[in-house]
Design a protein around this motif. Structure first.
Motif, PDB file in Angstrom:
ATOM      1  N   ALA A 281       0.870  -1.183   0.000  1.00 29.37           N
ATOM      2  CA  ALA A 281       0.000   0.000   0.000  1.00 29.37           C
ATOM      3  C   ALA A 281       0.898   1.220   0.000  1.00 29.37           C
ATOM      4  O   ALA A 281       1.675   1.413   0.934  1.00 29.37           O
ATOM      5  CB  ALA A 281      -0.902  -0.005   1.227  1.00 29.37           C
ATOM      6  N   SER A 282       0.827   2.026  -1.063  1.00 33.32           N
ATOM      7  CA  SER A 282       1.713   3.191  -1.140  1.00 33.32           C
ATOM      8  C   SER A 282       0.921   4.480  -0.990  1.00 33.32           C
ATOM      9  O   SER A 282      -0.297   4.496  -1.139  1.00 33.32           O
ATOM     10  CB  SER A 282       2.499   3.191  -2.457  1.00 33.32           C
ATOM     11  OG  SER A 282       1.665   3.528  -3.527  1.00 33.32           O
ATOM     12  N   ALA A 283       1.630   5.573  -0.713  1.00 31.48           N
ATOM     13  CA  ALA A 283       0.960   6.839  -0.441  1.00 31.48           C
ATOM     14  C   ALA A 283       0.800   7.687  -1.687  1.00 31.48           C
ATOM     15  O   ALA A 283       0.330   8.818  -1.615  1.00 31.48           O
ATOM     16  CB  ALA A 283       1.723   7.617   0.624  1.00 31.48           C
ATOM     17  N   ASN A 284       1.234   7.176  -2.831  1.00 31.11           N
ATOM     18  CA  ASN A 284       0.918   7.846  -4.090  1.00 31.11           C
ATOM     19  C   ASN A 284       0.996   6.837  -5.220  1.00 31.11           C
ATOM     20  O   ASN A 284       1.618   5.787  -5.082  1.00 31.11           O
ATOM     21  CB  ASN A 284       1.815   9.067  -4.336  1.00 31.11           C
ATOM     22  CG  ASN A 284       3.246   8.692  -4.661  1.00 31.11           C
ATOM     23  OD1 ASN A 284       3.611   7.521  -4.658  1.00 31.11           O
ATOM     24  ND2 ASN A 284       4.062   9.689  -4.927  1.00 31.11           N
ATOM     25  N   PRO A 285       0.337   7.135  -6.345  1.00 28.77           N
ATOM     26  CA  PRO A 285       0.311   6.167  -7.447  1.00 28.77           C
ATOM     27  C   PRO A 285       1.684   5.939  -8.073  1.00 28.77           C
ATOM     28  O   PRO A 285       1.917   4.911  -8.688  1.00 28.77           O
ATOM     29  CB  PRO A 285      -0.648   6.816  -8.457  1.00 28.77           C
ATOM     30  CG  PRO A 285      -1.432   7.809  -7.676  1.00 28.77           C
ATOM     31  CD  PRO A 285      -0.507   8.303  -6.607  1.00 28.77           C
ATOM     32  N   ARG A 286       2.618   6.904  -7.899  1.00 29.43           N
ATOM     33  CA  ARG A 286       3.904   6.826  -8.579  1.00 29.43           C
ATOM     34  C   ARG A 286       4.641   5.520  -8.278  1.00 29.43           C
ATOM     35  O   ARG A 286       5.092   4.822  -9.192  1.00 29.43           O
ATOM     36  CB  ARG A 286       4.759   8.024  -8.150  1.00 29.43           C
ATOM     37  CG  ARG A 286       6.129   8.043  -8.754  1.00 29.43           C
ATOM     38  CD  ARG A 286       6.885   9.279  -8.283  1.00 29.43           C
ATOM     39  NE  ARG A 286       8.325   9.099  -8.461  1.00 29.43           N
ATOM     40  CZ  ARG A 286       9.211   9.466  -7.565  1.00 29.43           C
ATOM     41  NH1 ARG A 286       8.820   9.994  -6.430  1.00 29.43           N
ATOM     42  NH2 ARG A 286      10.500   9.289  -7.793  1.00 29.43           N
ATOM     43  N   TRP A 287       4.747   5.186  -6.992  1.00 28.58           N
ATOM     44  CA  TRP A 287       5.497   3.973  -6.631  1.00 28.58           C
ATOM     45  C   TRP A 287       4.724   2.719  -7.007  1.00 28.58           C
ATOM     46  O   TRP A 287       5.315   1.716  -7.409  1.00 28.58           O
ATOM     47  CB  TRP A 287       5.840   3.976  -5.146  1.00 28.58           C
ATOM     48  CG  TRP A 287       6.885   5.001  -4.852  1.00 28.58           C
ATOM     49  CD1 TRP A 287       6.719   6.190  -4.194  1.00 28.58           C
ATOM     50  CD2 TRP A 287       8.264   4.959  -5.256  1.00 28.58           C
ATOM     51  NE1 TRP A 287       7.909   6.878  -4.156  1.00 28.58           N
ATOM     52  CE2 TRP A 287       8.866   6.149  -4.798  1.00 28.58           C
ATOM     53  CE3 TRP A 287       9.040   4.031  -5.955  1.00 28.58           C
ATOM     54  CZ2 TRP A 287      10.205   6.447  -5.014  1.00 28.58           C
ATOM     55  CZ3 TRP A 287      10.380   4.323  -6.170  1.00 28.58           C
ATOM     56  CH2 TRP A 287      10.948   5.513  -5.705  1.00 28.58           C
TER      57      TRP A 287
END
Lengths: 250, 215
Positions: free
Chosen positions: A78-84
């Motif tokens: 679960a990441s804090a932005n779509p970039r990763w």
């Protein structure tokens, strides 16, 4: 005496190998800003799924991605932005179809309790009163990346270069704020809310791309529980737990 | 270069403090001596993050010491390379202290007493007899301290932060390069650090070789 040796070896092996995940364990790598919310979700999920033991791994989204890239065992990301998450998909660690946006957040400019530097908003950052601005390292911390784009859009990023105190995750920036080590800093609304009285929100920073949190089951996993965990997070119950910690619905 | 500056200063400070502490504990026997010995050795075995936290609480802007330093002297240690020096000194100190203490303990008391009978004061005895005899051990400790200070990471990250050009030492730069997926940079930095450490360890072992073998 020599008969002790095999049992000693066996014992040391026992001590070493729990590190390898067992059948009922689920390793969830989640962004640092999800620490509080996922710490609430973990017991709720385990209560509904007594056969699963969820192990949380919290760090900056970038650090987690690099761990996954280097082959660290993780079942859910679960990441804090779509970039990763996009990078994880592009490099074959997750399936595009499996990625789901489960929450939204806002970036805020916050100050330590009492506002010692007397900051009123973005326009004060160039003032001499403000010597240290906490910001996540833009290369690995999504909160830092968002802050950098907002500052760049305002034409301030380069001007303020000498004032930045870079945090390794958004939580480190929050800690510096709570301790009054920086004059102001960029964190998520949820972080500032959960820090209680020690951190005061000045302003929400308008962003081109909203702060969205994607979650996905990783390709390498052999755990059926991974799907169940993602379903739980995106369910009504999961969303309620996230909202209780200040997140917005996707 | 910042790394060498920080590690050099930290080594100098830890040599000074470490030798002084080792000498005091060797010379005088008093209650609590073993406890002090343990305190000086503690940073060697303590997790870096715990040390970092201690330092954060000690020298932060709102802490007693940190606040006092800022109010009265206008000195801030947080997020400055002096903070990095402090963190490195704390982790390097035990290495100097341990080797200096062992070296000083092994100096034969006859030499020191002979010097005293010749009318030398305590300071002179230390500077002209004890220290020269213990010098190889002390220097070896200093070399190890330098290597350790150069590699300091955990406590430095918490107290000095990871600020490129200001507090980013080699080991922090490696961390950043790996985090950002810049393998080329990480590899070259790792190579530099490894070479430096090998040279230091080689020099240390040369220092510790006895000059005259009795066999």
């Amino acid at each position: 005496m020599p008969r002790v040796v095999p049992s000693l070896i066996a014992l040391s092996l026992l001590l070493v190998f729990p590190a390898l995940s067992s059948a009922g364990e689920l390793i969830v790598s989640a962004a640092a800003s999800l620490t509080d919310a996922f710490s609430d979700i973990e017991p709720a999920f385990e209560e509904a799924n007594p056969d699963v033991d969820v192990i949380m791994n919290f760090a900056s989204s970038g650090s987690l991605y690099h761990q996954i890239e280097q082959g660290a065992p993780a079942d859910v990301y679960a990441s804090a932005n779509p970039r990763w998450m996009d990078r994880a998909v592009a490099n074959g660690f997750a399936d595009t179809a499996a990625v789901r946006i489960f929450a939204r957040n806002a970036l805020v400019l916050a100050v330590p309790a009492g506002n010692p530097a007397g900051v009123a908003g973005m326009e004060d950052l160039t003032d001499n009163r403000v010597a240290m601005i906490g910001i996540g390292t833009p290369q690995t911390v999504p909160a830092g990346q968002y802050a950098k784009s907002a500052l760049t859009a305002a034409g301030l990023y380069e001007t303020l270069r000498g004032k930045y105190i870079f945090g390794e995750s958004v939580r480190q920036v929050l800690d510096y704020l709570a301790r009054g080590e920086v004059d102001c800093g960029f964190v998520y609304r949820t972080d500032a809310v959960n820090a209680g009285d020690s951190v005061h929100i000045l302003a929400e920073i308008p962003l081109e791309n909203p702060v969205t949190y994607p979650i996905a089951v990783l390709f390498g996993t052999t755990k059926p529980a991974a799907e169940r965990f993602v379903d739980f997070v995106t369910s009504e119950r999961g969303t309620e737990l996230l909202e209780a910690r200040g997140f917005k619905r996707p | 270069m910042l790394t060498l500056k920080v590690a050099g200063l930290a080594t100098f400070l830890s040599l000074f403090l470490g030798v002084a502490a080792a000498y005091a504990l060797t010379k005088w026997r008093f209650p609590g001596r073993d406890l002090l010995d343990a305190v000086f050795t503690l940073p060697m075995v303590m997790p870096p993050t715990v040390l970092g936290y201690y330092l954060l609480v000690l020298i932060g802007r709102r802490s007693l010491l940190g606040g006092w330093l800022q109010e009265t002297l206008g000195i801030t240690l947080m997020f400055t390379w002096w903070g990095a020096v402090l963190a490195s000194t704390v982790v390097a100190l035990p290495l100097v202290f341990k080797s200096a203490r062992a070296a000083l303990e092994s100096v034969a008391r006859e030499y020191e007493n002979a010097a005293r009978t010749l009318g030398q004061g305590e300071l002179a005895v230390f500077l002209r007899v004890s220290l020269p005899l213990a010098l190889p051990g002390v220097l070896a400790g200093g070399m190890l301290a330098f290597a350790r200070a150069m590699g300091e990471f955990g406590a430095t990250l918490m107290v000095a932060g990871n600020l490129p050009g200001r507090t980013q030492t080699l080991s922090l730069a490696v961390y950043s390069a790996v985090q950002a997926g810049n393998d080329l940079l990480a590899n070259s930095l790792v190579l530099v650090i490894s070479l430096l450490c090998i040279v230091i360890l080689w020099a240390t072992s040369r220092l510790l070789q006895p000059k005259y073998t009795n066999r």
